[in-house]
Design an enzyme around this catalytic site. Structure first.
Site, PDB file in Angstrom:
ATOM      1  CG  HIS A   1       4.499  -3.875  -8.206  1.00 26.29           C
ATOM      2  ND1 HIS A   1       5.644  -3.440  -7.581  1.00 26.29           N
ATOM      3  CD2 HIS A   1       3.497  -3.698  -7.287  1.00 26.29           C
ATOM      4  CE1 HIS A   1       5.371  -3.005  -6.366  1.00 26.29           C
ATOM      5  NE2 HIS A   1       4.065  -3.163  -6.162  1.00 26.29           N
TER       6      HIS A   1
ATOM      7  CG  ASP B   1       7.777  -3.317 -10.147  1.00 25.59           C
ATOM      8  OD1 ASP B   1       6.900  -2.468 -10.331  1.00 25.59           O
ATOM      9  OD2 ASP B   1       8.004  -3.838  -9.040  1.00 25.59           O
TER      10      ASP B   1
ATOM     11  N   GLY C   1       0.838  -1.193   0.000  1.00 22.20           N
ATOM     12  CA  GLY C   1       0.000   0.000   0.000  1.00 22.20           C
ATOM     13  C   GLY C   1       0.871   1.240   0.000  1.00 22.20           C
TER      14      GLY C   1
ATOM     15  CB  SER D   1       4.879  -2.809  -2.955  1.00 22.07           C
ATOM     16  OG  SER D   1       4.472  -1.642  -3.603  1.00 22.07           O
ATOM     17  CD1 TRP D   2       2.996  -0.157   3.172  1.00 24.61           C
ATOM     18  CD2 TRP D   2       4.372   1.598   3.007  1.00 24.61           C
ATOM     19  NE1 TRP D   2       3.099   0.413   4.421  1.00 24.61           N
ATOM     20  CE2 TRP D   2       3.931   1.490   4.348  1.00 24.61           C
ATOM     21  CE3 TRP D   2       5.239   2.633   2.669  1.00 24.61           C
ATOM     22  CZ2 TRP D   2       4.334   2.379   5.341  1.00 24.61           C
ATOM     23  CZ3 TRP D   2       5.642   3.526   3.653  1.00 24.61           C
ATOM     24  CH2 TRP D   2       5.190   3.388   4.976  1.00 24.61           C
TER      25      TRP D   2
END
Length: 330
Positions: free
Chosen positions: A309, A281, A58, A125-126
């Protein structure tokens, strides 16, 4: 390539491993934070197994059963939690006292609650951003780091995905992302969306959240729109996801300066690390992973050539499963 920088490992499409079998939690609950938030958490796998904590993306995403399946449930004790305002944590979509630093406090709070001395930290990711920030501030609690789709949350990365860059690869999806924003506001898309996602009118929030979530869903995988997470179609999830994500990005991740993670990477140089990166990505381009690897040459670096991704792309799954198996020996 610099002489002292090892070439990355390259994932092959032959003999790829899949996810481990589905497994159910043996423990779950809500953890008070001393403020307005209660954090939902669960434990899976082996009760006395090697401990790890799994951080979702996120910011604004949520945990899901697939995340458990990157780890051998016969050998790992997995802890997962929904970050503030996300998933089953309460209250939903809340931005109050919701920063990178409060999430780091929650990771520590959960570690103490579960009686864990040190653990392996896994995030994509986050989740990779939060994992790095946690490891830098609490290196004595981190036994290993497994990162996917590295995101350093710099202004350069934000401009690439939300202003100009990815827009040139996905002009059709970008047109949909721009549609709710008047032309005179499009010079700062994050700020324009932030105004709408914090509007008191839920209908305004919902329209903005749907477009924000669709943009990420349309670009997440080289497999195309069919790989778009179904939860992005659920309005409650989309509002929480978009509100929290935009809140963090409008505030530059709450870091004291741009590029803070790389400037402080010396704190984790001795920590065993695995970096898995999709070559194509678009959401978090490989430049960030390469910069991290250059600053942290001791980490193992695996580039998956036929992946974007999404964590569920076959090459990414294979690389992450192999990394969690290797981390058992640390």
């Amino acid at each position: 390539m610099e002489r002292n920088t090892p070439a990355p490992a390259v994932s092959s499409s032959l003999n790829r491993r899949g996810l481990f079998a589905e497994n159910d939690p043996f423990n779950y609950g809500w953890l008070p934070t001393g403020g307005p938030h209660e954090i939902f958490y669960e434990e899976c796998g082996k009760r006395d197994g090697k401990p790890c904590v799994i951080l979702h993306g996120g910011p604004g995403g949520a945990i899901n059963p697939t995340m458990r399946r990157f780890f051998d449930p016969r050998r790992w004790r997995m802890a997962l939690f929904d970050q503030r305002g996300c998933g089953r944590s309460r209250p939903n979509a809340s931005l109050e006292d919701n920063t990178t630093w409060s999430l780091i406090e929650d990771i520590e709070r959960l570690r103490v609650h579960l009686g864990v001395e040190k653990w392996t930290v896994f995030g994509g990711s986050w989740g990779s951003t939060l994992a790095l920030a946690y490891a830098i501030t609490h290196p004595e609690r981190v036994e290993g780091l497994i990162l996917r789709g590295v995101f350093l949350l710099t202004q350069r990365e934000l401009r690439w995905f939300y202003q100009e860059g990815a827009s040139m690869l996905f002009p059709d999806a970008w047109a949909k992302f721009c549609a709710p924003i008047p032309r005179e506001e499009r010079d700062d898309m994050v700020a324009a969306y932030h105004r709408r996602l914090t509007d008191p009118d839920r209908r305004v929030q919902a329209q903005a959240a749907a477009a924000w979530s669709q943009w990420e869903g349309d670009t997440i995988s080289i497999r195309g729109p069919e790989a778009r997470p179904s939860k992005f179609n659920e309005i409650d999830f989309a509002i929480a996801f978009a509100r929290i994500e935009c809140h963090f990005f409008a505030n530059q991740g709450f870091f004291p300066e741009d590029g803070w993670l790389l400037r402080n990477i010396s704190a984790i140089r001795k920590t065993p690390g695995w970096i898995v990166q999709g070559r194509f990505d678009v959401v978090t381009p490989m430049d960030a992973a390469w910069s991290l690897k250059t600053a942290w040459p001791e980490a193992r670096f695996n580039v998956v050539w036929d992946a974007g991704h999404a964590s569920t792309e076959p090459g990414i799954v294979d690389a992450l499963v192999r990394a969690t198996d290797q981390a058992l020996a640390v």
